[in-house]
Design a protein around this motif. Structure first.
Motif, PDB file in Angstrom:
ATOM      1  N   ALA A 101      -3.104   3.304  -5.019  1.00 26.26           N
ATOM      2  CA  ALA A 101      -2.496   4.009  -6.757  1.00 26.26           C
ATOM      3  C   ALA A 101      -3.732   4.922  -6.440  1.00 26.26           C
ATOM      4  O   ALA A 101      -2.774   6.597  -6.389  1.00 26.26           O
ATOM      5  N   ALA A 102      -4.650   5.292  -6.535  1.00 22.74           N
ATOM      6  CA  ALA A 102      -5.718   5.943  -5.989  1.00 22.74           C
ATOM      7  C   ALA A 102      -5.370   7.498  -4.854  1.00 22.74           C
ATOM      8  O   ALA A 102      -6.128   8.401  -4.859  1.00 22.74           O
ATOM      9  N   VAL A 103      -5.468   6.311  -4.030  1.00 23.62           N
ATOM     10  CA  VAL A 103      -5.080   7.403  -2.547  1.00 23.62           C
ATOM     11  C   VAL A 103      -4.354   8.269  -2.787  1.00 23.62           C
ATOM     12  O   VAL A 103      -4.105   9.826  -2.749  1.00 23.62           O
ATOM     13  N   GLY A 104      -2.458   7.681  -3.637  1.00 22.95           N
ATOM     14  CA  GLY A 104      -1.648   8.587  -3.250  1.00 22.95           C
ATOM     15  C   GLY A 104      -2.271   9.978  -5.084  1.00 22.95           C
ATOM     16  O   GLY A 104      -1.841  11.202  -5.485  1.00 22.95           O
ATOM     17  N   LEU A 137      -1.546  -7.064  -9.636  1.00 18.02           N
ATOM     18  CA  LEU A 137      -2.362  -6.632  -8.854  1.00 18.02           C
ATOM     19  C   LEU A 137      -2.277  -5.976  -7.436  1.00 18.02           C
ATOM     20  O   LEU A 137      -1.139  -6.338  -6.788  1.00 18.02           O
ATOM     21  N   GLY A 138      -2.753  -5.158  -6.961  1.00 21.48           N
ATOM     22  CA  GLY A 138      -2.705  -4.550  -5.809  1.00 21.48           C
ATOM     23  C   GLY A 138      -1.961  -3.396  -5.967  1.00 21.48           C
ATOM     24  O   GLY A 138      -1.580  -2.425  -4.717  1.00 21.48           O
ATOM     25  N   VAL A 159       1.069  -1.179   0.065  1.00 19.25           N
ATOM     26  CA  VAL A 159      -0.175  -0.063   0.235  1.00 19.25           C
ATOM     27  C   VAL A 159       1.263   0.963  -0.294  1.00 19.25           C
ATOM     28  O   VAL A 159       0.258   2.538  -0.271  1.00 19.25           O
ATOM     29  N   VAL A 160       1.790   1.227   0.911  1.00 21.44           N
ATOM     30  CA  VAL A 160       3.055   2.731   0.763  1.00 21.44           C
ATOM     31  C   VAL A 160       2.963   2.919  -0.712  1.00 21.44           C
ATOM     32  O   VAL A 160       3.467   4.027  -0.935  1.00 21.44           O
ATOM     33  N   TYR A 177      -6.016  -6.349  -2.811  1.00 21.56           N
ATOM     34  CA  TYR A 177      -4.982  -7.622  -2.854  1.00 21.56           C
ATOM     35  C   TYR A 177      -4.027  -5.859  -1.865  1.00 21.56           C
ATOM     36  O   TYR A 177      -2.804  -6.468  -0.942  1.00 21.56           O
ATOM     37  N   ALA A 178      -4.873  -5.259  -1.206  1.00 25.41           N
ATOM     38  CA  ALA A 178      -4.245  -4.234  -0.697  1.00 25.41           C
ATOM     39  C   ALA A 178      -5.446  -2.924  -0.343  1.00 25.41           C
ATOM     40  O   ALA A 178      -5.723  -2.200  -0.361  1.00 25.41           O
ATOM     41  N   ILE A 179      -6.522  -3.608   0.075  1.00 22.66           N
ATOM     42  CA  ILE A 179      -7.885  -3.264   0.564  1.00 22.66           C
ATOM     43  C   ILE A 179      -6.997  -2.273   2.046  1.00 22.66           C
ATOM     44  O   ILE A 179      -8.110  -1.357   1.953  1.00 22.66           O
TER      45      ILE A 179
END
Length: 540
Positions: A422-425, A416-417, A64-65, A446-448
């Motif tokens: 990326a939408a947050v970034g 995936l993930g 996620v980071v 993958y990155a909930i």
């Protein structure tokens, strides 16, 4: 044997700051005052007396980071700074480091390392061969030989990350380096755009002028290099049909333009069929070509020649035919546009558009084409779509067009993930924009944890989950590998996932859509909200 004792710096000597202070000052000068991370013990010494003008962006898992940092770097057009935890943290992050490498996203990654005094004893949390761990999916990686060299290594990493083709770099920093006295390292101006060879560009321009029916195949590097307007001008000058390269991670041409020709699939024979009739193919900021399945025969239709302008010498090297110029896409296009206009040629016929999809009958699950058509109807034209719904992507190409530069992001890697973080970034990097995360239910898992970061920062993201209860893309590929039409594909069913519950647990409002009349109001609410909203849509 007496230990070596370093003498104290004399008055006026260069060792007047700590490694920590030198690095933070360098990051200020580079415009990297957001630090994306998930902290571990080996990183804690970096953050003592954390500066007030920096922010720490916490992700709940390292993939996620890196995904958030990737979106932020693409949105801001500057490298993003990441701090990961030793070997395990870098390992967790590797999927999205690979994606950043394929996306050509500039990331400066620091990874914590055990104290230098312990490294000889194979310590707990020590990273063996730390600089080797992320290779080959970083442009450069290093663990500096001396603590004093850490600021210089980070400066070098930034310049390498920002030099096209851009990409991630990694610096491993032992935990006891941060207090060591060292010299400050001032930021320098380093060339970021290299002009393509004028002779090769001249030959490409002459080939375009002489072509009877040229085609331009645009890739992600067009939008990455800020060359959208120039690409449109060149296409209009030559009345060239414009296609999108296979698996492109950005939108590089308006999909409602009269010269728009559609998307090329990652299949050799189908690319050749779609380009048939063109006598010149100009691969612009794109590989020629990215394939996903085995193919046979030529890479181009009969009678067609290939020319290419790419920012990546490696891509130019493996391209199977034609001539290739390397360098900045925008500078190359400006040089091509400086040429005298060619003789007029007729415009190609308009590309056939997909017909409107009717409202589904009551009681039926919602077709994905109607769902995406409805999303296009209710969203703003300048909204930003960050997509990771592989099985729905061909449908998206027909029913959710992109109209403007920097309004579409996806992963160029197939890993995936990426999409949800990326939408947050991207939302962080483009305050005021409306970001739509279009995510498959399999991809989302993958990155909930990225939902938590979106909620903590109150980012205006509409998260649209296309819930088909399976890894649907694998069912399509199963046929390519000889599966019968109704033969079961093991390990692809995803029953009993509750995205409303997952969202609520992380502080995000969730709406479930099961019937046609629920869709438009739910999407409108998510698009109007100033905070993140998740819309779970049951699709056929």
């Amino acid at each position: 044997m007496n230990p070596v004792v370093r003498p104290p710096a004399a008055h006026g000597a260069p060792h007047t700051t700590t490694v920590r202070e030198a690095v933070f000052q360098l990051l200020r000068e580079f415009g990297m005052t957001s630090i994306f991370g998930n902290p571990g013990s080996t990183e804690l010494p970096m953050f003592r007396d954390f500066p007030d003008d920096f922010r720490y962006v916490l992700g709940l898992q390292e993939c996620v980071v890196v995904g958030m940092a990737d979106g932020y770097a693409q949105a801001t057009r500057n490298a993003a700074f990441i701090n990961l935890h030793s070997a395990a943290g870098v390992g967790h992050a590797m999927g999205n480091i690979f994606t950043a490498y394929r996306n050509r996203t500039p990331l400066v990654i620091t990874a914590g390392q055990q104290a230098r005094s312990l490294l000889s004893f194979d310590p707990f949390l020590g990273s063996t061969q730390a600089a080797e761990l992320p290779r080959p999916y970083v442009k450069w990686s290093v663990e500096p030989a001396r603590a004093e060299d850490v600021p210089l290594a980070i400066a070098r990493a930034y310049y390498i990350a920002m030099t096209p083709p851009r990409g991630p770099v990694l610096v491993s920093v032992p935990s006891d380096d941060w207090e060591v006295r060292t010299e400050a390292v001032p930021a320098r101006q380093v060339a970021r755009h290299l002009r393509p060879d004028p002779d090769l560009l001249g030959r490409i321009g002459a080939a375009l002028d002489a072509a009877r029916r040229p085609a331009i195949v645009v890739g992600a590097a067009v939008d990455r290099d800020g060359a959208w307007d120039e690409a449109v001008q060149l296409a209009e000058r030559h009345n060239a049909r414009v296609y999108v390269a296979p698996m492109s991670g950005r939108c590089s041409f308006p999909e409602d333009h009269p010269l728009w020709g559609g998307f090329l699939p990652p299949i050799r024979e189908r690319i050749v069929a779609l380009l048939d009739g063109h006598d010149l193919v100009f691969a612009l900021g794109a590989p020629a070509f990215t394939y996903h399945v085995e193919g046979q025969g030529p890479h181009l239709p009969p009678g067609a020649a290939l020319v290419q302008l790419t920012d990546d010498p490696q891509v130019a090297a493996w391209t199977p035919a034609g001539m290739a110029a390397t360098g900045s896409i925008r500078l190359g296009l400006l040089d091509l546009l400086d040429r005298a206009p060619p003789a007029p040629r007729p415009a190609p016929a308009l590309h056939a558009r997909g017909a409107r999809v009717p409202v589904p009958p009551a009681g039926e699950r919602l077709p994905v084409d109607w769902v995406l058509q409805t999303l296009d109807d209710v969203r703003r034209r300048d909204s930003i779509v960050v997509e990771e719904a592989p099985s729905a992507r061909p449908v998206m190409h027909r029913h959710l067009p992109m109209y403007a530069s920097e309004t579409f992001y996806t992963m160029c890697s197939g890993g995936l993930g990426y999409g949800l973080p990326a939408a947050v970034g991207v939302a962080m990097g483009k305050p005021g924009a409306k970001v739509i995360a279009l995510i498959g239910d399999g991809s989302a898992m993958y990155a909930i944890q990225a939902l938590w970061s979106a909620a903590q920062m109150a980012l205006p993201i509409a998260v649209v989950i296309l819930k088909n209860r399976r890894y649907a893309a694998l069912h399509e590929f199963a046929r390519l590998f000889g599966y019968r039409e109704r033969e079961a594909v093991p390990g692809t069913a995803l029953p009993a996932l509750d995205f409303i519950g997952l969202a609520a647990a992380q502080g995000v409002q969730g709406l479930r859509v099961e019937r046609a009349e629920q869709l438009a109001p739910a999407l409108a609410h998510a698009l109007e909200s100033a905070a993140p909203v998740l819309v779970e849509i049951e699709i056929a």
